[in-house]
Design an enzyme around this catalytic site. Sequence first.
Site, PDB file in Angstrom:
ATOM      1  N   LEU A 103      62.095 -37.311 -58.794  1.00  0.00           N
ATOM      2  CA  LEU A 103      60.836 -36.870 -59.372  1.00  0.00           C
ATOM      3  C   LEU A 103      59.783 -37.869 -58.900  1.00  0.00           C
ATOM      4  CD1 LEU A 103      61.872 -36.024 -63.057  1.00  0.00           C
ATOM      5  CD2 LEU A 103      61.344 -34.411 -61.237  1.00  0.00           C
ATOM      6  N   ASP A 104      58.633 -37.386 -58.490  1.00  0.00           N
ATOM      7  CA  ASP A 104      57.572 -38.273 -58.032  1.00  0.00           C
ATOM      8  C   ASP A 104      57.158 -39.245 -59.128  1.00  0.00           C
ATOM      9  OD1 ASP A 104      57.492 -37.021 -55.582  1.00  0.00           O
ATOM     10  OD2 ASP A 104      55.813 -35.714 -56.086  1.00  0.00           O
ATOM     11  N   ARG A 105      56.538 -40.328 -58.737  1.00  0.00           N
ATOM     12  CA  ARG A 105      56.147 -41.374 -59.689  1.00  0.00           C
ATOM     13  C   ARG A 105      55.283 -40.815 -60.808  1.00  0.00           C
ATOM     14  NH1 ARG A 105      52.334 -45.835 -57.671  1.00  0.00           N
ATOM     15  NH2 ARG A 105      50.808 -44.721 -58.873  1.00  0.00           N
TER      16      ARG A 105
END
Length: 160
Positions: A103-105
């Site tokens: 999952l992206d930051r």
Amino acid sequence: MIRLNRYIANAGICSRRKADELITAGVVSVNGVVVNELGLKVDPMKDEIRYNGETLKREKNVYVLLNKPKDYITTTDDPQERRTVMHLVEKASRERIYPIGRLDRNTTGLLLMTNDGDLADKLSHPRSNITKLYHVELSKSLAQGDLNKLLFGRSWKTAR
């Protein structure tokens, strides 16, 4: 029968790639014989596997569901020393676990972490054809041109 590097990884010592390095370094033995060639298969129920003289035991499979908050990196290690999801689960299990997928930051959401390599492979490898469903909320209206780009296979990064 499983590959020796997988057995070592399942014992929580390190990753499979690092296990290959340990094997070639000659610090792993099977039934009292030092092994330094890759690809050997072992029987977890019968063979005695040692690393630096200590007998290895397979870990029990562990599954952790994490509601990943914003501003955490989905990785086991970050050279830039940013906060990772591993900081959030460091006391969740004695076994070495790792995230399945990314999952992206700035993305929040459910993240599965485990030491079950078979499950991780089944869920993340394209050959399994596992459908993934994402719920996305936008901070602004989606323009028709951007929607068209998404519908015709262009990535969101391209569509921005």
